[in-house]
Design a protein around this motif. Sequence first.
Motif, mmCIF file in Angstrom:
data_model
loop_
_atom_site.group_PDB
_atom_site.id
_atom_site.type_symbol
_atom_site.label_atom_id
_atom_site.label_comp_id
_atom_site.label_asym_id
_atom_site.label_seq_id
_atom_site.Cartn_x
_atom_site.Cartn_y
_atom_site.Cartn_z
ATOM 1 N N ARG A 5 0.803 -1.408 -0.101
ATOM 2 C CA ARG A 5 0.114 0.091 0.032
ATOM 3 C C ARG A 5 0.838 1.202 0.179
ATOM 4 O O ARG A 5 0.651 2.116 -0.713
ATOM 5 C CB ARG A 5 -0.913 0.025 1.276
ATOM 6 N N THR A 6 1.980 1.273 0.756
ATOM 7 C CA THR A 6 2.903 2.327 0.721
ATOM 8 C C THR A 6 3.530 2.604 -0.679
ATOM 9 O O THR A 6 3.905 3.586 -0.962
ATOM 10 C CB THR A 6 3.977 2.171 1.904
ATOM 11 N N ALA A 7 3.944 1.596 -1.190
ATOM 12 C CA ALA A 7 4.749 1.719 -2.418
ATOM 13 C C ALA A 7 3.457 2.042 -3.495
ATOM 14 O O ALA A 7 3.865 2.909 -4.463
ATOM 15 C CB ALA A 7 5.042 -0.016 -3.006
ATOM 16 N N VAL A 8 2.240 1.756 -3.554
ATOM 17 C CA VAL A 8 1.363 2.127 -4.261
ATOM 18 C C VAL A 8 1.005 3.621 -4.165
ATOM 19 O O VAL A 8 1.066 4.395 -5.082
ATOM 20 C CB VAL A 8 -0.003 1.501 -4.183
ATOM 21 N N LEU A 9 1.061 4.124 -3.019
ATOM 22 C CA LEU A 9 0.954 5.532 -2.654
ATOM 23 C C LEU A 9 2.014 6.320 -3.027
ATOM 24 O O LEU A 9 2.008 7.487 -3.774
ATOM 25 C CB LEU A 9 0.789 5.754 -1.007
ATOM 26 N N LEU A 10 3.411 5.686 -2.854
ATOM 27 C CA LEU A 10 4.587 6.353 -3.339
ATOM 28 C C LEU A 10 4.492 6.756 -4.930
ATOM 29 O O LEU A 10 4.878 7.622 -5.267
ATOM 30 C CB LEU A 10 5.848 5.896 -2.924
ATOM 31 N N PHE A 11 4.100 5.422 -5.615
ATOM 32 C CA PHE A 11 4.199 5.459 -6.928
ATOM 33 C C PHE A 11 3.237 6.648 -7.365
ATOM 34 O O PHE A 11 3.447 7.418 -8.549
ATOM 35 C CB PHE A 11 3.796 3.988 -7.419
#
Length: 85
Positions: A5-11
């Motif tokens: 989820r953090t990776a998706v938000l960062l992307f």
Amino acid sequence: MRASRTAVLLFAGLSLLALPGCGNRRVLKPLAGHTLPREPYGSSYRPNADQLLKQPVEAKPERTVDARVRSEERADDPFDLPPEH
């Protein structure tokens, strides 16, 4: 689950930051120490960067009228003959 989820938000955040640069329009100039190509052979003018980037009509012709706009049965063609031996 938390890491994805953090990776998706960062992307998504990085994508939103990069998006304004996609439509950036400014005058094109050669890099420092470089020049545009010489004028075409036999020509007296030197095209600028925008003229060099513009595609000629032959590269992407525009169609004014489509011969067929939907699927239709073709009529018999009296000149569509099989090849001779």
